[in-house]
Design a protein around this motif. Structure first.
Motif, PDB file in Angstrom:
ATOM      1  N   ALA A 110       0.820  -1.212   0.000  1.00 16.80           N
ATOM      2  CA  ALA A 110       0.000   0.000   0.000  1.00 16.80           C
ATOM      3  C   ALA A 110       0.859   1.270   0.000  1.00 16.80           C
ATOM      4  O   ALA A 110       0.599   2.207  -0.763  1.00 16.80           O
ATOM      5  N   LEU A 111       1.880   1.311   0.862  1.00 15.36           N
ATOM      6  CA  LEU A 111       2.728   2.506   0.939  1.00 15.36           C
ATOM      7  C   LEU A 111       3.447   2.803  -0.373  1.00 15.36           C
ATOM      8  O   LEU A 111       3.428   3.946  -0.840  1.00 15.36           O
ATOM      9  N   PRO A 112       4.068   1.816  -1.018  1.00 12.88           N
ATOM     10  CA  PRO A 112       4.703   2.112  -2.317  1.00 12.88           C
ATOM     11  C   PRO A 112       3.723   2.626  -3.362  1.00 12.88           C
ATOM     12  O   PRO A 112       4.015   3.583  -4.079  1.00 12.88           O
ATOM     13  N   TYR A 113       2.541   2.001  -3.451  1.00 10.21           N
ATOM     14  CA  TYR A 113       1.573   2.456  -4.446  1.00 10.21           C
ATOM     15  C   TYR A 113       1.036   3.847  -4.096  1.00 10.21           C
ATOM     16  O   TYR A 113       0.783   4.674  -4.987  1.00 10.21           O
ATOM     17  N   HIS A 146      16.112   1.487   3.940  1.00 13.50           N
ATOM     18  CA  HIS A 146      16.524   2.071   2.661  1.00 13.50           C
ATOM     19  C   HIS A 146      15.324   2.184   1.718  1.00 13.50           C
ATOM     20  O   HIS A 146      15.088   3.236   1.106  1.00 13.50           O
ATOM     21  N   ALA A 147      14.558   1.097   1.607  1.00 20.56           N
ATOM     22  CA  ALA A 147      13.399   1.091   0.716  1.00 20.56           C
ATOM     23  C   ALA A 147      12.321   2.053   1.197  1.00 20.56           C
ATOM     24  O   ALA A 147      11.707   2.771   0.402  1.00 20.56           O
ATOM     25  N   THR A 148      12.079   2.079   2.512  1.00 18.98           N
ATOM     26  CA  THR A 148      11.049   2.973   3.058  1.00 18.98           C
ATOM     27  C   THR A 148      11.400   4.437   2.820  1.00 18.98           C
ATOM     28  O   THR A 148      10.551   5.243   2.395  1.00 18.98           O
ATOM     29  N   ALA A 149      12.657   4.803   3.066  1.00 15.73           N
ATOM     30  CA  ALA A 149      13.080   6.190   2.835  1.00 15.73           C
ATOM     31  C   ALA A 149      12.957   6.560   1.358  1.00 15.73           C
ATOM     32  O   ALA A 149      12.617   7.699   1.016  1.00 15.73           O
ATOM     33  N   ALA A 150      13.223   5.594   0.482  1.00 16.00           N
ATOM     34  CA  ALA A 150      13.109   5.854  -0.951  1.00 16.00           C
ATOM     35  C   ALA A 150      11.668   6.149  -1.339  1.00 16.00           C
ATOM     36  O   ALA A 150      11.394   7.078  -2.104  1.00 16.00           O
ATOM     37  N   TRP A 151      10.709   5.381  -0.790  1.00 16.64           N
ATOM     38  CA  TRP A 151       9.309   5.650  -1.106  1.00 16.64           C
ATOM     39  C   TRP A 151       8.867   6.986  -0.526  1.00 16.64           C
ATOM     40  O   TRP A 151       8.091   7.715  -1.154  1.00 16.64           O
ATOM     41  N   ILE A 157      10.663   9.655  -0.143  1.00 14.23           N
ATOM     42  CA  ILE A 157      11.159  10.775  -0.944  1.00 14.23           C
ATOM     43  C   ILE A 157      10.416  10.860  -2.272  1.00 14.23           C
ATOM     44  O   ILE A 157      10.294  11.942  -2.850  1.00 14.23           O
ATOM     45  N   TRP A 158       9.904   9.726  -2.755  1.00 10.53           N
ATOM     46  CA  TRP A 158       9.045   9.789  -3.939  1.00 10.53           C
ATOM     47  C   TRP A 158       7.792  10.607  -3.641  1.00 10.53           C
ATOM     48  O   TRP A 158       7.322  11.355  -4.492  1.00 10.53           O
ATOM     49  N   GLY A 159       7.257  10.457  -2.429  1.00 15.17           N
ATOM     50  CA  GLY A 159       6.077  11.221  -2.056  1.00 15.17           C
ATOM     51  C   GLY A 159       6.372  12.693  -1.815  1.00 15.17           C
ATOM     52  O   GLY A 159       5.523  13.550  -2.064  1.00 15.17           O
ATOM     53  N   VAL A 160       7.575  12.988  -1.348  1.00 11.93           N
ATOM     54  CA  VAL A 160       7.966  14.378  -1.068  1.00 11.93           C
ATOM     55  C   VAL A 160       8.367  15.105  -2.337  1.00 11.93           C
ATOM     56  O   VAL A 160       8.207  16.329  -2.450  1.00 11.93           O
ATOM     57  N   TRP A 161       8.874  14.369  -3.304  1.00 10.48           N
ATOM     58  CA  TRP A 161       9.489  14.933  -4.503  1.00 10.48           C
ATOM     59  C   TRP A 161       8.672  16.043  -5.164  1.00 10.48           C
ATOM     60  O   TRP A 161       9.201  17.138  -5.445  1.00 10.48           O
ATOM     61  N   PRO A 162       7.372  15.843  -5.466  1.00 11.29           N
ATOM     62  CA  PRO A 162       6.637  16.869  -6.221  1.00 11.29           C
ATOM     63  C   PRO A 162       6.510  18.204  -5.498  1.00 11.29           C
ATOM     64  O   PRO A 162       6.222  19.226  -6.141  1.00 11.29           O
ATOM     65  N   PHE A 163       6.701  18.214  -4.189  1.00 10.25           N
ATOM     66  CA  PHE A 163       6.467  19.423  -3.415  1.00 10.25           C
ATOM     67  C   PHE A 163       7.767  20.109  -2.993  1.00 10.25           C
ATOM     68  O   PHE A 163       7.755  21.072  -2.237  1.00 10.25           O
TER      69      PHE A 163
END
Length: 249
Positions: A13-16, A190-195, A197-203
């Motif tokens: 759920a979190l990655p998607y 590592h994987a959690t932090a990567a997801w 930053i994907w969520g933070v990226w657009p802002f």
């Protein structure tokens, strides 16, 4: 929530959700904040540290991304099929990954130092920028520790047969939750932090990565009037000179 539900939430759920925020957030940012779709360059506030920190960080990041493409997106059987021994792959991965990580860490330290200790740069920094820098640092540290401390000596966890299939499975619609759930905690962080930053990226100011101005390479420079007085007998200067600076307009 039992353990199975927690794993499904964390590794499916979190990655998607992060991917959804990544896509929708960029669309929203482009429609309602096109003027903010930049890196908000602070070159005019401070140049000396940026001159070194910016290139080091970007080149290190490009190298790290290339390493992840090879190690995570390309299956192990493909590299074996073209004749690359696993031991050679691990040696190259550890060596190149270490160099890339050191460059990224050095770049983050320099850029973070600018934002923390240069008042004019700090004044232009939004809280989301500090969040992005912190997540980047966590990603790099949790990536370099197993690379240097484990994989370099040939006794590392084989993420190519566990974490990598889970990641590729997310895009195929069939993620292997157990593969990532039983991976060492450092890979999970590592994987959690990567997801995240994907969520933070657009802002954040990271959006400028999608609009890299290649036309800067051939765009003419701005011409500014120099503050240094010209030779009083030089014709046509009026006591002032025009000169080119190193920043394109």
């Amino acid at each position: 929530m039992n353990a199975t539900d927690a794993q499904l939430f964390w590794w499916v759920a979190l990655p998607y959700f992060a991917l959804g925020v990544f896509v929708v957030g960029h669309v929203w940012r482009w429609r309602y904040d096109q003027f903010g779709w930049t890196s908000r360059s602070t070159q005019l506030q401070e140049r000396r540290l940026l001159k070194w920190g910016g290139p080091i960080f970007h080149y290190g990041t490009f190298a790290a991304i290339a390493g992840h493409v090879i190690g995570v997106l390309i299956p192990e059987r493909w590299t074996r099929a073209i004749g690359i021994p696993e031991q050679a792959y691990r040696w190259f991965s550890a060596s190149a990954g270490t160099v890339a990580a050191v460059l990224v860490i050095a770049g983050i330290v320099v850029l973070a130092t600018r934002r923390l200790f240069v008042p004019r740069v700090r004044a232009t920094t939004a809280p989301i920028d500090y969040v992005a820098l912190t997540l980047l640092l966590v990603i790099v540290l949790t990536g370099i520790i197993p690379t240097i401390g484990i994989n370099l000596f040939g006794h590392g966890y084989d993420y190519r047969t566990s974490v990598a299939p889970w990641f590729r499975g997310l895009f195929a619609g069939s993620p292997d939750v157990q593969a990532i759930a039983h991976a060492p905690i450092i890979y999970q962080v590592h994987a959690t932090a990567a997801w995240l930053i994907w969520g933070v990226w657009p802002f954040s100011r990271l959006v400028h990565a999608w609009s890299y101005p290649l036309w800067y390479l051939w765009r003419p420079y701005i011409v500014f009037r120099s503050r240094v007085a010209a030779h009083p007998h030089e014709p046509g200067t009026g006591g002032r000179k025009w000169r080119k600076i190193g920043v394109p307009y």
